[in-house]
Design a protein around this motif. Structure first.
Motif, PDB file in Angstrom:
ATOM      1  N   GLY A  70       4.558 -21.849 -32.830  1.00 43.62           N
ATOM      2  CA  GLY A  70       5.401 -22.486 -33.838  1.00 43.62           C
ATOM      3  C   GLY A  70       6.235 -21.511 -34.642  1.00 43.62           C
ATOM      4  O   GLY A  70       5.739 -20.473 -35.084  1.00 43.62           O
ATOM      5  N   PHE A  71       7.512 -21.836 -34.844  1.00 42.88           N
ATOM      6  CA  PHE A  71       8.424 -21.068 -35.697  1.00 42.88           C
ATOM      7  C   PHE A  71       8.510 -19.604 -35.279  1.00 42.88           C
ATOM      8  O   PHE A  71       8.494 -18.706 -36.117  1.00 42.88           O
ATOM      9  N   ARG A  72       8.602 -19.372 -33.989  1.00 53.00           N
ATOM     10  CA  ARG A  72       8.729 -18.009 -33.475  1.00 53.00           C
ATOM     11  C   ARG A  72       9.892 -17.940 -32.490  1.00 53.00           C
ATOM     12  O   ARG A  72      10.209 -18.940 -31.831  1.00 53.00           O
ATOM     13  N   PRO A  73      10.547 -16.774 -32.363  1.00 51.64           N
ATOM     14  CA  PRO A  73      11.692 -16.654 -31.451  1.00 51.64           C
ATOM     15  C   PRO A  73      11.340 -17.028 -30.019  1.00 51.64           C
ATOM     16  O   PRO A  73      10.277 -16.641 -29.512  1.00 51.64           O
ATOM     17  N   ASN A  74      12.204 -17.797 -29.393  1.00 49.03           N
ATOM     18  CA  ASN A  74      12.141 -18.130 -27.966  1.00 49.03           C
ATOM     19  C   ASN A  74      11.027 -19.104 -27.597  1.00 49.03           C
ATOM     20  O   ASN A  74      10.890 -19.468 -26.430  1.00 49.03           O
ATOM     21  N   ARG A  75      10.202 -19.522 -28.553  1.00 51.03           N
ATOM     22  CA  ARG A  75       9.095 -20.431 -28.259  1.00 51.03           C
ATOM     23  C   ARG A  75       9.414 -21.815 -28.801  1.00 51.03           C
ATOM     24  O   ARG A  75      10.121 -21.964 -29.785  1.00 51.03           O
ATOM     25  N   ASN A  76       8.849 -22.837 -28.171  1.00 50.29           N
ATOM     26  CA  ASN A  76       9.071 -24.207 -28.622  1.00 50.29           C
ATOM     27  C   ASN A  76       7.844 -25.067 -28.299  1.00 50.29           C
ATOM     28  O   ASN A  76       6.900 -24.594 -27.657  1.00 50.29           O
ATOM     29  N   PRO A  77       7.819 -26.325 -28.742  1.00 48.17           N
ATOM     30  CA  PRO A  77       6.650 -27.172 -28.513  1.00 48.17           C
ATOM     31  C   PRO A  77       6.276 -27.348 -27.043  1.00 48.17           C
ATOM     32  O   PRO A  77       5.101 -27.539 -26.717  1.00 48.17           O
ATOM     33  N   LYS A  78       7.270 -27.280 -26.154  1.00 47.80           N
ATOM     34  CA  LYS A  78       6.952 -27.458 -24.739  1.00 47.80           C
ATOM     35  C   LYS A  78       6.120 -26.304 -24.206  1.00 47.80           C
ATOM     36  O   LYS A  78       5.301 -26.482 -23.297  1.00 47.80           O
ATOM     37  N   HIS A  79       6.324 -25.099 -24.746  1.00 48.94           N
ATOM     38  CA  HIS A  79       5.479 -23.978 -24.346  1.00 48.94           C
ATOM     39  C   HIS A  79       4.046 -24.200 -24.810  1.00 48.94           C
ATOM     40  O   HIS A  79       3.096 -23.883 -24.086  1.00 48.94           O
ATOM     41  N   ALA A  80       3.884 -24.726 -26.024  1.00 49.27           N
ATOM     42  CA  ALA A  80       2.545 -25.008 -26.548  1.00 49.27           C
ATOM     43  C   ALA A  80       1.856 -26.079 -25.710  1.00 49.27           C
ATOM     44  O   ALA A  80       0.682 -25.942 -25.336  1.00 49.27           O
ATOM     45  N   MET A  81       2.588 -27.152 -25.400  1.00 48.32           N
ATOM     46  CA  MET A  81       1.999 -28.216 -24.589  1.00 48.32           C
ATOM     47  C   MET A  81       1.717 -27.723 -23.173  1.00 48.32           C
ATOM     48  O   MET A  81       0.704 -28.094 -22.556  1.00 48.32           O
ATOM     49  N   GLY A  82       2.572 -26.858 -22.647  1.00 49.47           N
ATOM     50  CA  GLY A  82       2.338 -26.291 -21.316  1.00 49.47           C
ATOM     51  C   GLY A  82       1.063 -25.470 -21.280  1.00 49.47           C
ATOM     52  O   GLY A  82       0.303 -25.518 -20.300  1.00 49.47           O
TER      53      GLY A  82
END
Length: 619
Positions: A154-166
């Motif tokens: 969360g709230f980091r460069p180049n990362r988004n919720p889809k990466h977390a869900m992945g």
């Protein structure tokens, strides 16, 4: 915390932030901070020299003005427009003067409705304080990025919720972690301990006492009408997301050190062999996935999950002073129940493959998410009914597409969107009956995103996007080598961006602002050069230093301003051709520019907007 803001899901803005670093020649400075931070026990004792660097201050203006929140005023009723017509030097001096003896201005409190019907309090600092916070954030981010855990998204460069869900899906499929520890922290952002946060920053190597004093003052900024807070990082603050990640970073590594990064006495070639050896011991196998204050701890057994649950509750209370909501926190068996994460509910179901039965992921939008999307689209339909113009229809289409792009990380998204479509389309048919039509031509965007044979409706000659026409997507695994602060990491990002302009000319524009130009004008020159791919707006000739000029479509003398849409980059000869009114001079520049029919159209349009008569090739 279910994330629904589409800005956080969209990569283009984050990519633009990286490009901004390069435009303002701050990339080398941030790379240096990143390299220094990677060294063990390195201390930063003079970070204000970077924060008050002219390049960093100018970059802060560019980054913040693109944020929609820049048009929101604080207690002083000023927005980003305060600086648009001011010159760059005044703006830089303002930031530096404020930081010499920083005293934050009061914060405006607003409350926005949450999905559960309650209100979420936001703190809106003044635009001056937000610019200062942006300057600080830009310098702290490369330092903190080396310390943050890889499973924090969360709230980091180049990362988004889809990466977390992945990452969440990956551990279910690969490690068969079917037990999930769901922890809900009571009012996380409102209960952060200020002293603990500053100590955590100190332990991360941020040891500039002047800077820590400034951040301490920011945390205790008076909230208008309420008073001075004793704890918490107000939502709405630019620094708040970064500070929240600093608070929970200690927790990330504590969970990780129980298994993933457990320091063994033996050396292993890879994690597979290490984990195989660890499973022979009494360690509890667990994996963390976190997005802001919403996190999952995935386990292989119920017994391990119970022990971890109680351990986490105690650790958060003792170490961070954070209370857990026992009513909302629980242990979920994914073979029997759903676990909710980022607006998606996830479980498993049996599936036969090669005569074997195995568990596969089954996920849907949560009921709250479906209700929220349905309500949002119905609100757009109401606006179309009262004002059926192209803008209202495009806003509706934008909402439909945004929801589809985010929630398509659910495996059964087509079923969920069918449910939403059933409800929304009924309202659409009834309310827009007199203004919709089935005749029209779909746009290129429509044809790009929608392939199935759904009924097409048109309003204001624009096709309404079909809600149910969406399929799930394969979620990406974040590549840890992607990084804004290393050459190798940026290379992977740039492959997707492309680079069709001259870096030296771009750097020249950045380093040589127009002396009498406003901050807004000088900033937009950079955007124009990139958007026009380094070419003249009319002739498409490559722009060169000494042969490139910014043209105001509507002259300043006639009420024009320095906004982006009122500007274009032209070669010197084209620029003179637009403004000249003498017949002999027009003839001379026609011979020099030699415009074709298409180029002459653009020239005449610009001449007309500038208040001059049109010309033709027979002049």
């Amino acid at each position: 915390m279910a994330v629904t803001k589409l800005e956080e899901k969209a990569n283009p803005l984050k990519r633009q932030t990286l490009r901004n670093n390069e435009y303002y020649d701050t990339q080398s400075m941030f790379d240096k901070l990143y390299r220094m931070s990677k060294k063990d026990k390195h201390s930063f004792t003079n970070l204000l020299q970077y924060i008050t660097d002219e390049r960093n201050i100018r970059l802060a203006y560019r980054n913040i003005k693109r944020n929609r929140g820049s048009a929101t005023s604080g207690v002083d009723r000023r927005t980003i427009k305060r600086w648009e017509q001011d010159n760059t030097e005044n703006y830089i001096n303002y930031v530096r003067d404020r930081l010499r003896n920083y005293q934050p201005q009061p914060v405006r409190r607003v409350e926005i409705p949450k999905a559960n019907g309650k209100l979420r309090p936001l703190g809106i600092p003044t635009i001056g304080d937000r610019l200062i916070q942006q300057c600080i954030k830009q310098v702290l981010t490369p330092i903190c990025e080396t310390k943050f855990h890889p499973r924090s998204f969360g709230f980091r460069p180049n990362r988004n919720p889809k990466h977390a869900m992945g990452a969440f899906y990956f551990r279910i499929n690969r490690s068969q972690c079917y037990y999930v520890v769901d922890i809900d922290i009571k009012g996380f952002f409102d209960n952060v301990d200020h002293s603990k946060l500053l100590k955590q920053m100190w332990s991360m190597g941020i040891r500039d006492k002047n800077l820590l004093s400034i951040i301490a003052k920011m945390l205790k900024s008076e909230i208008k009408g309420i008073g001075v807070p004793t704890k918490g990082t107000p939502q709405g603050s630019i620094l708040s997301p970064l500070l929240s990640n600093i608070v929970l970073n200690e927790f990330d590594w504590w969970i990780s050190d129980q298994w993933e990064t457990f320091k063994s006495r033996h050396e292993y070639l890879n994690n597979t062999k290490k984990f195989h050896a660890l499973r022979k011991g009494k360690l509890k196998e667990m994996y963390l996935v976190r997005y802001a204050d919403d996190f999952k701890i995935q386990c292989k057994s119920y017994q391990d999950a119970v022990k971890i649950y109680h351990g986490v509750v105690k650790w958060l209370k003792d170490r961070l002073g954070l209370e857990v909501s026992h009513e909302k926190s629980k242990i979920t068996n994914l073979r029997k129940e759903y676990s909710e994460f980022l607006g998606i509910k996830v479980t498993t179901q049996p599936s036969k493959k090669d005569s074997k039965t195995e568990l596969v992921i089954k996920s849907h939008m949560t009921e709250t998410s479906k209700a929220k999307v349905s309500k949002q689209l119905k609100e757009h339909i109401k606006r179309i009914k009262y004002k059926p113009d192209s803008k209202a229809v495009m806003n509706y289409n934008s909402a439909v597409l945004g929801c589809q792009l985010y929630y398509k990380m659910a495996t059964h998204i087509s079923l969920d969107m069918n449910d939403i479509a059933f409800s929304v389309n009924r309202v659409l048919r009834n309310r827009l009956k007199s203004i919709r039509t089935s005749r029209g031509k779909p746009s290129e965007t429509y044809l790009k995103f929608y392939k199935n044979n759904y009924q097409r409706w048109y309003i204001a000659n624009i096709g309404l996007f079909p809600i149910a026409d969406v399929q799930c997507e394969k979620l990406p695994q974040f590549t840890q080598s992607i990084c804004d602060y290393t050459v190798e990491g940026r290379t992977q990002i740039h492959k997707k961006l492309g680079n069709s302009y001259n870096d030296n000319i771009l750097l020249y524009i950045v380093k040589n602002p127009l002396e009498n130009g406003s901050l807004e004008l000088n900033d937009n020159r950079i955007s124009l050069y990139i958007a026009q791919k380094g070419k003249c707006f009319v002739s498409k000739e490559l722009l060169q230093i000494g042969n490139m000029e910014v043209h105001h479509k509507k002259p300043v003398a006639s009420g024009g301003d320095d906004r982006y849409n009122n500007l274009v980059f032209l070669t010197s000869n084209v620029h003179k051709l637009i403004h000249t009114i003498k017949t002999e001079t027009i003839q001379r520049y026609i011979r020099l520019v030699r415009p074709d029919e298409s180029q002459l159209k653009k020239i005449n349009k610009l001449r007309k907007e500038a208040g001059n008569s049109e010309i033709n090739l027979t002049v």
